[in-house]
Design an enzyme around this catalytic site. Structure first.
Site, PDB file in Angstrom:
ATOM      1  N   VAL A  81       0.902  -1.158   0.000  1.00 31.06           N
ATOM      2  CA  VAL A  81       0.000   0.000   0.000  1.00 31.06           C
ATOM      3  C   VAL A  81       0.929   1.192   0.000  1.00 31.06           C
ATOM      4  O   VAL A  81       1.632   1.437   0.988  1.00 31.06           O
ATOM      5  CB  VAL A  81      -0.922   0.023   1.234  1.00 31.06           C
ATOM      6  N   GLU A  82       0.960   1.919  -1.092  1.00 30.50           N
ATOM      7  CA  GLU A  82       1.926   3.016  -1.242  1.00 30.50           C
ATOM      8  C   GLU A  82       1.227   4.355  -1.051  1.00 30.50           C
ATOM      9  O   GLU A  82       0.250   4.664  -1.722  1.00 30.50           O
ATOM     10  CB  GLU A  82       2.588   2.937  -2.620  1.00 30.50           C
ATOM     11  N   GLY A  83       1.763   5.141  -0.121  1.00 32.18           N
ATOM     12  CA  GLY A  83       1.159   6.423   0.195  1.00 32.18           C
ATOM     13  C   GLY A  83       0.252   6.306   1.408  1.00 32.18           C
ATOM     14  O   GLY A  83      -0.962   6.147   1.286  1.00 32.18           O
TER      15      GLY A  83
ATOM     16  N   ASN B 170      -5.380   7.181   1.645  1.00 30.48           N
ATOM     17  CA  ASN B 170      -5.325   6.262   0.514  1.00 30.48           C
ATOM     18  C   ASN B 170      -6.516   5.311   0.633  1.00 30.48           C
ATOM     19  O   ASN B 170      -6.684   4.642   1.654  1.00 30.48           O
ATOM     20  CB  ASN B 170      -4.010   5.479   0.574  1.00 30.48           C
TER      21      ASN B 170
ATOM     22  N   GLU C 261      10.824   2.504  -8.485  1.00 28.00           N
ATOM     23  CA  GLU C 261       9.470   3.050  -8.339  1.00 28.00           C
ATOM     24  C   GLU C 261       8.675   2.976  -9.638  1.00 28.00           C
ATOM     25  O   GLU C 261       7.505   2.589  -9.649  1.00 28.00           O
ATOM     26  CB  GLU C 261       9.540   4.512  -7.872  1.00 28.00           C
TER      27      GLU C 261
END
Length: 495
Positions: free
Chosen positions: A85-87, A94, A194
């Site tokens: 889960v990015e951010g 998010n 990324e």
């Protein structure tokens, strides 16, 4: 009305009803969704919430989730594709985070990159001095800050956009960007790790600053649950598709192993044909396949998609990001706080450079993860797993020259690029495209609608981007189907 007239009216009514029933049977489901990944399932949920429940979802594989897919390896469940889960922990929430952390309570761990400067290995063994690496990291961060300042001054149309590499040249005056082994691996970790593509092709304006971290926060959480990250997709699907007690989808509207080969469309409806020669008819179709599939010849459109649509599809990049899991009979790598990630500073950019150990996530599993991207991913996909294992062992024995490094007992090498159902891992914004091409990529063509992480306006390449794109694309279809608002406006390229 006379008896004769009443009889005639009755016959007419019966014939009319029969005619409508025949048309309804011929039309089939109102909406066909191609693909049961995050964006397709998200779109179906949004359509159902709007009352459009006459759906059929055609999925080419044998599972729900698409590029969110777990696999048993060495006694644990690992993620072939999306893993983080990015951010998280920023100003906005998010949308994936509460589902993972609160609703499903999937086991997750904050990724710790804080002491990376202590974990950069020389090509011939041993680590670089922390002070030296930190100095190079600080320089790289300063260059990126300059890039953010420059990006903010560019025209919103994107007409002045440049590559990240061009920005680096502007800011540190190196003719070819980072060139030493340390600078290359740090640069690779910051950008390729990324975006899955190198700075020379990645757009500055659309990636720096990155909306995901600007909006949702800088933290990323690694999902390491035996139910798999795909549990999020099953959870969303179960909110409108019938599921069994274990969460498996048993709704007949979801059909697995249905490979769509042709989509025909006209002003009156759509016709979808699958590889097993089945034909499905509907009012609309929502295509949620990956960008890589759209760029391939897997699905034929009849008539052919217009030139503007084809160009928008071809102008974006479908990147390849490969997570290789390797199992050993024992551990030989450092563990403890600040040791989760370590880098290999090869003179060959991107050569088995980014490593992760799982002391917290998978205790006693003795598994390492090494990530490769782009050209290395494609090269590795075309060789045997045994050859990849040989290369990895050579790298590890170079890194840990003073350790007893045993042979790996197992290896897992995903092949996203070679898989005809994906043709890559996620989309990347290359130099030369902007919001105009994005609007065209998302725009419907007649009764054919498009969704997927590649159509997410701000979050392409991410799980939350796929989720939000499903909602956005479904809303476009709902506006047409229920409100007769079928015109989709694409703003001019330099407006």
């Amino acid at each position: 009305m006379t008896p004769t007239g009443a009889t005639a009216a009755l016959v007419l009514a019966v014939l009319t009803l029969a005619h409508h029933a025949s048309l309804a049977a011929a039309a089939g489901p109102r909406v066909i969704i191609v693909g049961a990944g995050m964006s397709g399932i998200s779109a179906g949920k949004r359509l159902s919430e709007a009352g459009i429940t006459d759906l059929v979802i055609l999925e080419a594989t044998d599972h729900v989730g698409g590029r969110m897919h777990k696999r048993d390896f060495g006694g644990i469940s690992v993620e072939m594709g999306a893993n983080w889960v990015e951010g998280v922990n920023g100003g906005k929430m998010n949308p994936i985070w509460p589902i993972v952390n609160s609703t499903l309570k999937l086991t997750n761990f904050r990724s710790d990159f804080d002491d990376l400067a202590s974990n950069v290995y020389r090509e011939k063994g041993g680590v670089y001095k922390k002070a030296y690496v930190q100095k190079r990291i600080d320089l790289s961060d300063k260059v990126q800050e300059g890039g953010e300042e420059h990006s903010a001054k560019l025209h919103l149309s994107g007409q002045d956009d440049m590559s990240i590499l061009a920005m680096q040249r502007l800011n540190d005056h190196l003719p070819n960007g980072p060139s030493t082994a340390v600078d290359m691996i740090l640069d690779y970790f910051k950008y390729d790790y990324e975006f899955a593509e190198p700075p020379r092709v990645t757009s500055l304006q659309n990636t720096i600053p990155l909306a995901t971290f600007n909006d949702f926060g800088d933290d990323v959480y690694f999902v390491a649950d035996q139910r798999g990250y795909e549990a999020v997709v099953y959870h969303l699907a179960g909110q409108y598709l019938k599921a069994d007690k274990s969460g498996g989808i048993i709704d007949p509207r979801l059909q697995l192993n249905k490979v769509v080969r042709e989509i025909s469309y006209s002003g009156s409806g759509v016709r979808v044909e699958t590889e097993d020669n089945k034909v499905y008819k509907a009012d609309y179709v929502m295509v949620s396949t990956s960008l890589g599939v759209l760029q391939s010849d897997l699905i034929k459109f009849e008539p052919q998609l217009p030139t503007w649509k084809v160009l928008s599809i071809y102008q974006f990049d479908m990147a390849v990001y490969t997570k290789i899991f390797v199992k050993f009979p024992k551990k030989f790598w450092p563990e403890g706080k600040g040791r989760e990630f370590f880098l290999y500073a090869s003179s060959r950019r991107g050569y088995y450079g980014v490593w992760q150990e799982f002391e917290a996530q998978y205790p006693d599993a003795n598994v390492l993860l090494v990530t490769v991207t782009d050209e290395e991913s494609r090269r590795i996909e075309q060789q045997s797993d045994n050859q990849t294992k040989v290369e990895i062992m050579e790298v590890l024995r170079s890194m840990f020259r003073d350790e007893d490094v045993p042979d790996a007992t197992d290896i897992l090498v995903p092949r996203w690029w070679s898989d005809r159902f994906y043709r890559g891992t996620f989309s990347n914004w290359p130099i030369g495209v902007n919001r105009y091409e994005y609007d065209q990529l998302r725009a419907p063509v007649g009764r054919v609608y498009f969704t997927g992480e590649h159509t997410s306006e701000h979050y392409n390449g991410y799980v939350h981007g796929a989720y939000l794109s499903g909602i956005d694309s479904a809303d476009i279809l709902i506006n047409c189907a229920q409100k007769s608002m079928c015109k989709y406006h694409v703003q001019g390229k330099y407006d």
